[in-house]
Design a protein around this motif. Structure first.
Motif, mmCIF file in Angstrom:
data_model
loop_
_atom_site.group_PDB
_atom_site.id
_atom_site.type_symbol
_atom_site.label_atom_id
_atom_site.label_comp_id
_atom_site.label_asym_id
_atom_site.label_seq_id
_atom_site.Cartn_x
_atom_site.Cartn_y
_atom_site.Cartn_z
ATOM 1 N N ILE A 140 -6.919 -7.904 68.449
ATOM 2 C CA ILE A 140 -5.304 -8.159 67.919
ATOM 3 C C ILE A 140 -5.322 -8.935 65.727
ATOM 4 C CG2 ILE A 140 -2.713 -9.502 67.728
ATOM 5 C CD1 ILE A 140 -3.470 -7.456 70.072
ATOM 6 N N TYR A 166 -5.558 -4.812 64.601
ATOM 7 C CA TYR A 166 -4.196 -4.295 65.332
ATOM 8 C C TYR A 166 -3.477 -3.641 64.973
ATOM 9 C CZ TYR A 166 -8.472 -3.878 69.560
ATOM 10 O OH TYR A 166 -9.415 -3.315 70.350
ATOM 11 N N ASN A 171 2.248 -5.988 64.736
ATOM 12 C CA ASN A 171 2.378 -5.436 65.973
ATOM 13 C C ASN A 171 3.627 -6.261 67.415
ATOM 14 O OD1 ASN A 171 1.208 -3.222 68.194
ATOM 15 N ND2 ASN A 171 -0.768 -4.042 67.815
ATOM 16 N N LEU A 197 4.354 -4.955 71.626
ATOM 17 C CA LEU A 197 3.443 -5.348 72.325
ATOM 18 C C LEU A 197 4.350 -7.127 72.904
ATOM 19 C CD1 LEU A 197 -0.342 -5.769 71.390
ATOM 20 C CD2 LEU A 197 1.293 -4.077 72.981
ATOM 21 N N THR A 208 3.963 -2.182 77.897
ATOM 22 C CA THR A 208 3.234 -2.330 77.141
ATOM 23 C C THR A 208 2.822 -4.395 77.534
ATOM 24 O OG1 THR A 208 4.601 -3.724 75.575
ATOM 25 C CG2 THR A 208 3.795 -2.045 75.094
ATOM 26 N N GLN A 209 2.257 -4.590 77.865
ATOM 27 C CA GLN A 209 1.485 -6.199 77.685
ATOM 28 C C GLN A 209 2.009 -7.125 76.906
ATOM 29 O OE1 GLN A 209 1.504 -8.783 79.403
ATOM 30 N NE2 GLN A 209 0.110 -8.558 81.258
ATOM 31 N N ILE A 225 1.910 -9.358 73.056
ATOM 32 C CA ILE A 225 0.374 -10.082 72.486
ATOM 33 C C ILE A 225 0.032 -10.787 72.821
ATOM 34 C CG2 ILE A 225 2.091 -10.915 70.537
ATOM 35 C CD1 ILE A 225 0.533 -9.064 68.628
ATOM 36 N N SER A 283 -2.813 -4.719 78.894
ATOM 37 C CA SER A 283 -3.839 -4.433 77.730
ATOM 38 C C SER A 283 -4.821 -3.374 77.631
ATOM 39 C CB SER A 283 -4.366 -5.475 77.948
ATOM 40 O OG SER A 283 -3.590 -6.938 77.757
ATOM 41 N N ASP A 291 -7.627 0.463 75.573
ATOM 42 C CA ASP A 291 -7.371 -0.483 75.083
ATOM 43 C C ASP A 291 -5.576 0.215 74.596
ATOM 44 O OD1 ASP A 291 -6.480 -2.964 73.543
ATOM 45 O OD2 ASP A 291 -8.201 -2.954 73.242
ATOM 46 N N ARG A 328 -3.335 -1.313 72.857
ATOM 47 C CA ARG A 328 -2.582 -2.359 72.277
ATOM 48 C C ARG A 328 -2.518 -1.977 70.848
ATOM 49 N NH1 ARG A 328 -6.688 -7.501 73.726
ATOM 50 N NH2 ARG A 328 -7.773 -5.847 73.125
#
Length: 338
Positions: free
Chosen positions: A262, A265, A269, A273, A279-280, A282, A295, A313, A315
């Protein structure tokens, strides 16, 4: 014959870097990376040096033809300090040389919004308002649903002519939102191709009076999907072993290293997220077959091919540095192998 070499680099702005470039003119240039000299620039103008000691160096690392200018090439570079060491802003240098080989394959899905600088909205959005809710825009066609197609088509043609390994494009779920996909073998090569693709996109949009918005949630806390840069990846064991346990072990290792990933990323974000809009959250981690709310998604094709293939991925944000994303992925996969 004189050639134009457009040296491209990433500046030192935080939390999200921007692309910079300047042109060198060379005579009798043969088009090879070895012919590209080291160059310098004023780092005090790009948040990369102090005015009293402002010289930074540009080390050429990749070159492709520039099909949009006569006798021209695009030269991707790394930023070095004056003593030749990697600058703190140099994300490419975070990829360990020992880890950068063809075993690791990457497929980045780069989402973005076209942005009308006059209305401060994406095309298709009325000034100060919203179009019809998302739904009809994804992979759509027609003047009521697809906005800015001429830019996207020109960008695709330029990328292909330049030799970038673009594997596809599509309109995304929001009006004015699009995506291109690039595949490459090796972490550095994958990052080079995404950054060069981004550069060509920014420059193409200029001609049409648009900017490119890389922010993962440029419309704020609204019921519109954000923009990501989903990272598809594989190593030799994933492609060849046919062992389901290999995939679970790698996913479990990612779950142990949430912060590592993260942290690179992409800025803001957390706005994307949220656990909504495919999305999952964060601060949580999950994985599952064909689960776009996880994720990490295990593509159904990987399972159907006898547990041979890739992981995705979901994320990474649209504004993430692909060099840093790839470096984190390789590190975690290697730890899973240990």
């Amino acid at each position: 014959m004189k050639s134009k070499l457009e040296y491209i680099w990433l500046d030192g702005y935080t939390p999200t870097q921007s692309l910079r470039s300047k042109t060198m003119v060379r005579e009798n240039f043969g088009g090879t990376l070895e012919e590209c000299p080291m160059w310098s620039f004023d780092g005090s103008s790009t948040e990369q040096a102090d005015g009293s000691d402002s010289d930074c160096l540009l080390k050429p690392v990749a070159i492709i033809p520039d099909p949009d200018r006569n006798n021209s090439f695009l030269v991707m570079t790394e930023v070095l300090n004056a003593d030749g060491s990697a600058h703190v802003s140099n994300g490419r240098a975070t990829i360990d040389e020992a880890d950068d080989d063809d075993e690791y394959w990457f497929g980045f899905e780069q989402e973005y919004f076209l942005w009308d600088t006059e209305t401060n909205r994406p095309p298709g959005f009325p000034a100060g308002g919203f179009p019809d809710p998302q739904g009809p825009y994804y992979c759509s066609v027609g003047g009521k649903n697809a906005f800015g197609r001429a830019i996207i088509e020109e960008h695709l043609d330029l990328c292909l002519e330049a030799g970038l390994n673009v594997e596809g494009i599509n309109a995304e779920v929001a009006a004015g939102q699009w995506e291109f996909q690039i595949f490459a073998k090796g972490a550095k090569r994958a990052g080079d191709e995404i950054w060069l693709g981004r550069y060509l996109l920014e420059r193409t949009a200029e001609k049409y009076g648009y900017a490119i918005e890389w922010h993962p949630k440029p419309l704020g806390d609204t019921d519109w999907n954000g923009s990501g840069m989903h990272a598809n990846f594989s190593n030799a064991a994933m492609r060849d072993s046919g062992d389901e346990a290999v995939f679970h072990k790698i996913c479990d290792e990612f779950g142990k290293n949430i912060e590592r990933h993260i942290s690179v990323y992409g800025a803001d974000n957390h706005q994307r997220l949220t656990g909504k809009h495919e999305t999952q959250s964060i601060d949580e981690f999950s994985y599952g077959v064909s689960d776009r709310g996880a994720s990490i998604r295990i593509p159904v094709g990987t399972v159907e091919d006898g547990w041979k293939g890739r992981l995705e991925d979901r994320r990474p944000a649209s504004n993430a540095d692909p060099y840093k994303v790839a470096a984190a992925i390789v590190k975690t996969c290697k730890e899973a192998e240990a």
